[in-house]
Motif scaffolding. Structure first.
Motif, PDB file in Angstrom:
ATOM      1  N   ASN A 189      25.477 -22.001  29.260  1.00 38.42           N
ATOM      2  CA  ASN A 189      24.336 -22.911  29.141  1.00 38.42           C
ATOM      3  C   ASN A 189      24.766 -24.373  29.223  1.00 38.42           C
ATOM      4  N   VAL A 190      25.887 -24.712  28.594  1.00 40.40           N
ATOM      5  CA  VAL A 190      26.379 -26.088  28.638  1.00 40.40           C
ATOM      6  C   VAL A 190      27.005 -26.383  29.996  1.00 40.40           C
ATOM      7  N   TRP A 191      27.773 -25.438  30.520  1.00 39.36           N
ATOM      8  CA  TRP A 191      28.390 -25.602  31.845  1.00 39.36           C
ATOM      9  C   TRP A 191      27.345 -25.798  32.932  1.00 39.36           C
ATOM     10  N   HIS A 192      26.214 -25.111  32.818  1.00 42.03           N
ATOM     11  CA  HIS A 192      25.169 -25.162  33.850  1.00 42.03           C
ATOM     12  C   HIS A 192      24.593 -26.563  33.979  1.00 42.03           C
ATOM     13  N   ASP A 193      24.469 -27.284  32.855  1.00 43.65           N
ATOM     14  CA  ASP A 193      23.960 -28.661  32.887  1.00 43.65           C
ATOM     15  C   ASP A 193      24.645 -29.474  31.791  1.00 43.65           C
ATOM     16  N   PRO A 194      25.883 -29.894  32.017  1.00 46.06           N
ATOM     17  CA  PRO A 194      26.622 -30.610  30.975  1.00 46.06           C
ATOM     18  C   PRO A 194      25.972 -31.917  30.560  1.00 46.06           C
ATOM     19  N   GLU A 195      25.405 -32.655  31.515  1.00 44.95           N
ATOM     20  CA  GLU A 195      24.773 -33.934  31.177  1.00 44.95           C
ATOM     21  C   GLU A 195      23.598 -33.733  30.225  1.00 44.95           C
ATOM     22  N   ALA A 196      22.827 -32.671  30.459  1.00 44.14           N
ATOM     23  CA  ALA A 196      21.700 -32.382  29.567  1.00 44.14           C
ATOM     24  C   ALA A 196      22.189 -32.056  28.162  1.00 44.14           C
ATOM     25  N   ALA A 197      23.282 -31.284  28.065  1.00 34.82           N
ATOM     26  CA  ALA A 197      23.826 -30.952  26.753  1.00 34.82           C
ATOM     27  C   ALA A 197      24.315 -32.203  26.034  1.00 34.82           C
ATOM     28  N   ALA A 198      24.921 -33.125  26.771  1.00 37.30           N
ATOM     29  CA  ALA A 198      25.388 -34.371  26.163  1.00 37.30           C
ATOM     30  C   ALA A 198      24.215 -35.190  25.630  1.00 37.30           C
ATOM     31  N   ILE A 199      23.108 -35.193  26.336  1.00 33.07           N
ATOM     32  CA  ILE A 199      21.910 -35.897  25.870  1.00 33.07           C
ATOM     33  C   ILE A 199      21.373 -35.247  24.601  1.00 33.07           C
ATOM     34  N   LEU A 200      21.350 -33.915  24.569  1.00 37.28           N
ATOM     35  CA  LEU A 200      20.879 -33.206  23.373  1.00 37.28           C
ATOM     36  C   LEU A 200      21.632 -33.664  22.124  1.00 37.28           C
ATOM     37  N   LEU A 201      22.947 -33.804  22.241  1.00 35.74           N
ATOM     38  CA  LEU A 201      23.763 -34.131  21.072  1.00 35.74           C
ATOM     39  C   LEU A 201      23.434 -35.503  20.493  1.00 35.74           C
ATOM     40  N   THR A 202      22.734 -36.345  21.265  1.00 32.40           N
ATOM     41  CA  THR A 202      22.349 -37.663  20.777  1.00 32.40           C
ATOM     42  C   THR A 202      20.879 -37.706  20.369  1.00 32.40           C
ATOM     43  N   ALA A 203      20.282 -36.554  20.083  1.00 34.00           N
ATOM     44  CA  ALA A 203      18.842 -36.492  19.813  1.00 34.00           C
ATOM     45  C   ALA A 203      18.442 -37.250  18.552  1.00 34.00           C
ATOM     46  N   GLY A 204      19.349 -37.379  17.605  1.00 28.63           N
ATOM     47  CA  GLY A 204      19.004 -38.082  16.379  1.00 28.63           C
ATOM     48  C   GLY A 204      18.305 -37.217  15.353  1.00 28.63           C
ATOM     49  N   VAL A 205      18.420 -35.888  15.507  1.00 27.16           N
ATOM     50  CA  VAL A 205      17.888 -34.941  14.523  1.00 27.16           C
ATOM     51  C   VAL A 205      19.011 -33.968  14.183  1.00 27.16           C
ATOM     52  N   PRO A 206      18.899 -33.236  13.060  1.00 31.30           N
ATOM     53  CA  PRO A 206      19.936 -32.238  12.752  1.00 31.30           C
ATOM     54  C   PRO A 206      20.044 -31.192  13.869  1.00 31.30           C
ATOM     55  N   ILE A 207      21.276 -30.868  14.232  1.00 30.88           N
ATOM     56  CA  ILE A 207      21.531 -29.917  15.316  1.00 30.88           C
ATOM     57  C   ILE A 207      22.498 -28.852  14.832  1.00 30.88           C
ATOM     58  N   THR A 208      22.166 -27.592  15.139  1.00 32.51           N
ATOM     59  CA  THR A 208      23.073 -26.474  14.883  1.00 32.51           C
ATOM     60  C   THR A 208      23.495 -25.879  16.222  1.00 32.51           C
ATOM     61  N   MET A 209      24.796 -25.723  16.411  1.00 31.01           N
ATOM     62  CA  MET A 209      25.338 -25.118  17.627  1.00 31.01           C
ATOM     63  C   MET A 209      25.676 -23.659  17.339  1.00 31.01           C
ATOM     64  N   TYR A 210      24.869 -22.753  17.910  1.00 29.52           N
ATOM     65  CA  TYR A 210      25.118 -21.321  17.805  1.00 29.52           C
ATOM     66  C   TYR A 210      25.857 -20.924  19.082  1.00 29.52           C
ATOM     67  N   GLY A 211      27.193 -21.023  19.022  1.00 26.81           N
ATOM     68  CA  GLY A 211      27.997 -20.851  20.222  1.00 26.81           C
ATOM     69  C   GLY A 211      28.556 -19.455  20.399  1.00 26.81           C
ATOM     70  N   LEU A 212      29.410 -19.317  21.399  1.00 26.35           N
ATOM     71  CA  LEU A 212      29.967 -18.008  21.742  1.00 26.35           C
ATOM     72  C   LEU A 212      30.775 -17.399  20.600  1.00 26.35           C
ATOM     73  N   ASP A 213      31.293 -18.234  19.714  1.00 30.53           N
ATOM     74  CA  ASP A 213      32.131 -17.743  18.626  1.00 30.53           C
ATOM     75  C   ASP A 213      31.380 -16.781  17.716  1.00 30.53           C
ATOM     76  N   VAL A 214      30.062 -16.975  17.570  1.00 29.54           N
ATOM     77  CA  VAL A 214      29.238 -16.045  16.794  1.00 29.54           C
ATOM     78  C   VAL A 214      28.346 -15.198  17.707  1.00 29.54           C
ATOM     79  N   PHE A 215      27.932 -15.763  18.809  1.00 29.50           N
ATOM     80  CA  PHE A 215      27.066 -15.094  19.791  1.00 29.50           C
ATOM     81  C   PHE A 215      27.587 -13.710  20.158  1.00 29.50           C
ATOM     82  N   GLN A 216      28.873 -13.609  20.389  1.00 32.14           N
ATOM     83  CA  GLN A 216      29.457 -12.366  20.894  1.00 32.14           C
ATOM     84  C   GLN A 216      29.711 -11.327  19.811  1.00 32.14           C
TER      85      GLN A 216
END
Length: 320
Positions: free
Chosen positions: A170-197
């Motif tokens: 998901n991040v690889w597909h649109d890295p610029e969009a993911a970078a924008i998300l991280l600056t949203a200014g709200v609490p963010i939780t990253m549910y990544g591959l480390d738990v996904f799998q």
């Protein structure tokens, strides 16, 4: 976790086998109030994503949740689908009937803005797809931030990737969009591959779902059976994938997170799209010699209560 006041949520997805599993859970868990679904190209093209989303809602007998078509491609990159994983139609080529439901007559960003600002309580956004729609929303309508409780996104990885050795799809597909998300200014939780799998439904439960009479639960079984992975050679189970991120909203106590600096590698080359998670306890030589850089702090999922989420998912999808 059932509450007296369901959590208002909006899912942004690229349905997709495990996005479909996430939708089935979201429409059936009593602690969630699914207010809208927005679609983006990713696992398959955006029109296929809209079709698949409407099909899942119909099979689940879900209420009339508005569904909107979003971005056809990433901000900068070409469209690169995952049909080799999700099948030609994005849904495991299960031969599901075409939906009779139709999408909303507005685009995804318009629907996101409308539903977020109209919600009487702050909304939790759950992107389970490339983050193009969310980036466009944040750049076009920054006023929505005032009514977003948090963003729980499926994406990224602390350790290994899947699209590349270090980047998650998901991040690889649109890295610029993911970078924008991280600056949203709200609490963010990253549910990544480390738990996904890690969250895998045992084979016996998958077989029970597939043999059931209720269409939504049976669809969950078929999707899980297609998805894998194999727990052991004699008893194949099915990974919940994206659905785990929705479980984490319904039951956050099942997720172990740590607030860490995260940035997306936007440089060309083999590390493009990597989520660089800084787990160090103290600054290193780079910061000492070159100065520190401002990096967004993200609640990064590092561990998950697998059995707890499997039980949570099955209880919601199968019902009483």
């Amino acid at each position: 976790m059932t509450t007296d006041r369901p959590i208002p949520v909006i899912i942004d997805c690229d349905t997709g086998i495990d996005d479909a599993l996430a939708l089935l859970f979201a429409v059936r868990h009593p602690g969630l109030d699914l207010r809208a679904i927005t679609c983006v190209a990713g696992n398959t093209d955006v029109d296929g994503v809209v079709r698949n989303t409407l099909t899942v809602l119909e099979q689940a007998g879900a209420p009339d949740v508005p569904v909107a078509r979003g971005a056809e491609r990433p901000l900068l990159e070409p469209l690169r689908t995952a049909r080799h994983v999700h099948g030609h139609d994005g849904m495991g080529d299960l031969g599901l009937p075409a939906p009779t439901r139709t999408a909303a007559d507005v685009d995804a960003v318009t629907l996101l803005r409308r539903e977020i600002l109209a919600s009487p309580r702050p909304v939790t956004l759950i992107p389970t797809a490339p983050l193009t729609n969310i980036a466009l929303l944040l750049r076009t309508h920054p006023e929505v931030v005032r009514n977003i409780e948090r963003i729980v996104f499926m994406g990224g990885a602390v350790a290994a990737g899947n699209a590349t050795p270090v980047a998650e799809f998901n991040v690889w597909h649109d890295p610029e969009a993911a970078a924008i998300l991280l600056t949203a200014g709200v609490p963010i939780t990253m549910y990544g591959l480390d738990v996904f799998q890690r969250v895998v439904v045992p084979g016996a439960d998958v077989r029970r779902l597939r043999a059931g009479a209720e269409p939504g639960a049976r669809l969950a079984g078929e999707l899980l059976a297609h998805r894998g992975p194999v727990v052991d050679e004699s008893d194949p189970g099915g990974g919940l994938g994206d659905a785990g991120a929705v479980c984490a909203v319904a039951d956050p106590q099942g997720l172990t997170t740590r607030r860490l600096p995260v940035e997306v590698n936007l440089a060309a080359g083999p590390a493009r799209g990597q989520t660089v998670v800084d787990r160090r306890r103290r600054p290193g030589e780079s910061e000492i010699h070159d100065g520190t850089r401002e990096q967004p702090l993200v609640d990064v999922a590092l561990d998950v209560a697998v059995e707890r989420y499997v039980k949570l998912y099955l209880a919601a999808v199968e019902g009483p």
